[in-house]
Design a protein around this motif. Structure first.
Motif, PDB file in Angstrom:
ATOM      1  N   ARG A 200    -169.715  32.553 -13.237  1.00 11.23           N
ATOM      2  CA  ARG A 200    -171.128  32.898 -12.963  1.00 11.23           C
ATOM      3  C   ARG A 200    -172.001  32.593 -14.219  1.00 11.23           C
ATOM      4  N   ASN A 201    -173.177  32.395 -13.891  1.00 11.67           N
ATOM      5  CA  ASN A 201    -174.269  32.223 -15.163  1.00 11.67           C
ATOM      6  C   ASN A 201    -174.674  33.692 -15.035  1.00 11.67           C
ATOM      7  N   PRO A 202    -174.611  34.124 -16.500  1.00 13.77           N
ATOM      8  CA  PRO A 202    -174.819  35.489 -16.493  1.00 13.77           C
ATOM      9  C   PRO A 202    -176.418  35.652 -16.291  1.00 13.77           C
ATOM     10  N   ARG A 203    -177.430  34.744 -16.572  1.00 19.14           N
ATOM     11  CA  ARG A 203    -178.747  34.870 -16.260  1.00 19.14           C
ATOM     12  C   ARG A 203    -179.105  35.017 -15.027  1.00 19.14           C
ATOM     13  N   THR A 204    -178.596  34.063 -14.140  1.00 21.86           N
ATOM     14  CA  THR A 204    -179.139  33.856 -12.773  1.00 21.86           C
ATOM     15  C   THR A 204    -178.125  34.472 -11.818  1.00 21.86           C
ATOM     16  N   GLY A 205    -176.720  34.545 -12.159  1.00 26.41           N
ATOM     17  CA  GLY A 205    -175.701  35.150 -11.416  1.00 26.41           C
ATOM     18  C   GLY A 205    -175.162  33.992 -10.289  1.00 26.41           C
ATOM     19  N   GLU A 206    -175.806  32.895 -10.450  1.00 28.49           N
ATOM     20  CA  GLU A 206    -175.094  31.709  -9.581  1.00 28.49           C
ATOM     21  C   GLU A 206    -173.894  31.293  -9.984  1.00 28.49           C
ATOM     22  N   ALA A 207    -173.103  31.024  -9.031  1.00 34.39           N
ATOM     23  CA  ALA A 207    -171.551  30.502  -9.346  1.00 34.39           C
ATOM     24  C   ALA A 207    -171.897  29.072  -9.826  1.00 34.39           C
ATOM     25  N   ILE A 208    -170.861  28.735 -10.897  1.00 32.36           N
ATOM     26  CA  ILE A 208    -170.781  27.277 -11.600  1.00 32.36           C
ATOM     27  C   ILE A 208    -169.275  27.184 -11.813  1.00 32.36           C
ATOM     28  N   ARG A 209    -169.090  25.816 -11.913  1.00 33.32           N
ATOM     29  CA  ARG A 209    -167.916  25.115 -12.236  1.00 33.32           C
ATOM     30  C   ARG A 209    -167.693  25.122 -13.697  1.00 33.32           C
ATOM     31  N   ILE A 210    -166.660  25.723 -14.445  1.00 32.33           N
ATOM     32  CA  ILE A 210    -166.346  25.792 -15.746  1.00 32.33           C
ATOM     33  C   ILE A 210    -165.152  24.739 -16.007  1.00 32.33           C
ATOM     34  N   LYS A 211    -165.516  23.787 -16.671  1.00 33.48           N
ATOM     35  CA  LYS A 211    -164.617  22.418 -16.800  1.00 33.48           C
ATOM     36  C   LYS A 211    -163.244  22.944 -17.754  1.00 33.48           C
ATOM     37  N   ALA A 212    -162.162  22.219 -17.595  1.00 31.84           N
ATOM     38  CA  ALA A 212    -160.801  22.529 -18.161  1.00 31.84           C
ATOM     39  C   ALA A 212    -161.037  22.285 -19.556  1.00 31.84           C
ATOM     40  N   SER A 213    -160.484  23.044 -20.319  1.00 34.32           N
ATOM     41  CA  SER A 213    -160.508  22.950 -22.000  1.00 34.32           C
ATOM     42  C   SER A 213    -159.353  23.367 -22.874  1.00 34.32           C
ATOM     43  N   LYS A 214    -159.450  22.871 -23.736  1.00 33.56           N
ATOM     44  CA  LYS A 214    -158.486  23.222 -24.907  1.00 33.56           C
ATOM     45  C   LYS A 214    -158.771  23.953 -25.911  1.00 33.56           C
ATOM     46  N   ARG A 215    -158.011  24.807 -26.540  1.00 31.45           N
ATOM     47  CA  ARG A 215    -158.643  25.578 -27.867  1.00 31.45           C
ATOM     48  C   ARG A 215    -157.115  25.932 -28.734  1.00 31.45           C
ATOM     49  N   VAL A 216    -157.582  25.933 -29.903  1.00 29.72           N
ATOM     50  CA  VAL A 216    -156.448  26.459 -30.804  1.00 29.72           C
ATOM     51  C   VAL A 216    -156.176  27.794 -30.741  1.00 29.72           C
ATOM     52  N   ARG A 217    -155.193  28.316 -30.643  1.00 31.05           N
ATOM     53  CA  ARG A 217    -154.765  29.570 -30.705  1.00 31.05           C
ATOM     54  C   ARG A 217    -153.768  29.904 -32.006  1.00 31.05           C
ATOM     55  N   ILE A 218    -154.224  30.839 -32.898  1.00 36.46           N
ATOM     56  CA  ILE A 218    -153.462  31.346 -33.725  1.00 36.46           C
ATOM     57  C   ILE A 218    -153.180  32.636 -33.731  1.00 36.46           C
ATOM     58  N   THR A 219    -151.728  32.921 -33.555  1.00 34.50           N
ATOM     59  CA  THR A 219    -151.599  34.403 -33.309  1.00 34.50           C
ATOM     60  C   THR A 219    -150.631  35.086 -34.591  1.00 34.50           C
ATOM     61  N   PRO A 220    -151.311  36.075 -35.195  1.00 32.50           N
ATOM     62  CA  PRO A 220    -150.563  36.633 -36.307  1.00 32.50           C
ATOM     63  C   PRO A 220    -149.198  36.992 -36.094  1.00 32.50           C
ATOM     64  N   GLY A 221    -148.254  37.071 -37.136  1.00 30.98           N
ATOM     65  CA  GLY A 221    -146.961  37.561 -36.703  1.00 30.98           C
ATOM     66  C   GLY A 221    -147.029  38.946 -37.008  1.00 30.98           C
ATOM     67  N   LYS A 222    -145.858  39.600 -36.532  1.00 36.26           N
ATOM     68  CA  LYS A 222    -145.716  41.060 -36.642  1.00 36.26           C
ATOM     69  C   LYS A 222    -145.947  41.695 -38.094  1.00 36.26           C
ATOM     70  N   THR A 223    -145.004  40.826 -38.918  1.00 41.69           N
ATOM     71  CA  THR A 223    -144.765  41.343 -40.354  1.00 41.69           C
ATOM     72  C   THR A 223    -146.199  41.290 -41.076  1.00 41.69           C
ATOM     73  N   LEU A 224    -146.950  40.093 -40.662  1.00 46.68           N
ATOM     74  CA  LEU A 224    -148.163  39.977 -40.983  1.00 46.68           C
ATOM     75  C   LEU A 224    -149.139  41.016 -40.864  1.00 46.68           C
ATOM     76  N   LYS A 225    -149.209  41.411 -39.592  1.00 39.74           N
ATOM     77  CA  LYS A 225    -150.209  42.383 -38.974  1.00 39.74           C
ATOM     78  C   LYS A 225    -149.698  43.914 -39.753  1.00 39.74           C
ATOM     79  N   ASP A 226    -148.491  44.102 -39.698  1.00 42.45           N
ATOM     80  CA  ASP A 226    -148.079  45.465 -40.187  1.00 42.45           C
ATOM     81  C   ASP A 226    -148.289  45.607 -41.812  1.00 42.45           C
ATOM     82  N   ARG A 227    -148.090  44.433 -42.239  1.00 41.21           N
ATOM     83  CA  ARG A 227    -148.387  44.710 -43.910  1.00 41.21           C
ATOM     84  C   ARG A 227    -149.779  44.499 -44.128  1.00 41.21           C
TER      85      ARG A 227
END
Length: 195
Positions: free
Chosen positions: A61-88
């Motif tokens: 939905r468009n946040p301004r008007t509230g009308e329904a819109i189609r969002i295209k397929a996309s890719k993004r890079v995801r970097i997930t920190p490891g448990k040791t890194l987070k803890d330390r």
């Protein structure tokens, strides 16, 4: 901290050449990027996971008007920190301890480490004091080796001259195989007059 500062800090921490560390970091980022672009998940155990995540097309939905819109397929890079890194990272007391001069990086420490690499000595702790002691030991050993080599070279130069001098001083001796027999003494007996 930028990439150059990171390379210098890692070089100071490990005792490696900053140029080599910079090339290694550049190579690491290139390999991770290339593998992620192929769809591979790259995991550095305890540090982070790098992956490309795909999102399917969806309705929104468009946040301004509230009308329904189609969002295209996309890719993004995801970097997930490891448990040791987070803890330390979240508990600084458990984080690895860096030696003196690693950050902010001391140019004097890098210079001493470069001298160590030049003379072929490495320290275990990577500190400035350890580096200075190691360089001093290596320099002392090197100078002793040079003095020993110079003394040996001088001795080899003077050895033939000494042999000649000894040969000149000693007179030639003739050796004979036959021995002379000692002369026999003859004692003349004197007659003693008796009377």
């Amino acid at each position: 901290m930028n990439g150059r500062q990171l390379a210098r800090a890692v070089a100071a921490h490990t005792g490696k050449d900053p140029k080599d560390v910079d090339e290694t970091i550049a190579g690491l980022t290139e390999v991770i990027t290339a593998m992620a672009a192929k769809g591979e998940v790259v995991t550095i155990q305890g540090f982070a996971k790098f992956a490309v995540a795909s999102r399917a097309a969806r309705m929104g939905r468009n946040p301004r008007t509230g009308e329904a819109i189609r969002i295209k397929a996309s890719k993004r890079v995801r970097i997930t920190p490891g448990k040791t890194l987070k803890d330390r990272a979240l508990a600084p007391r458990t984080a690895p301890k860096l030696g003196r001069g690693v950050w902010p990086t001391d140019p004097g420490l890098l210079a001493r480490q470069a001298e160590e690499r030049r003379v072929g000595v490495t320290t275990t702790n990577g500190t400035a004091a350890g580096a200075a002691k190691a360089v001093k030991r290596a320099t002392t050993k090197k100078s002793v080796a040079k003095k020993t080599a110079a003394t040996a070279k001088k001795a080899t130069r003077t050895a033939p001259a000494a042999k000649k001098a000894v040969a000149k001083r000693t007179p030639a001796v003739r050796h004979t195989t036959a021995k002379r027999a000692p002369a026999k003494r003859t004692v003349a007996k004197r007659g003693v007059a008796r009377g």
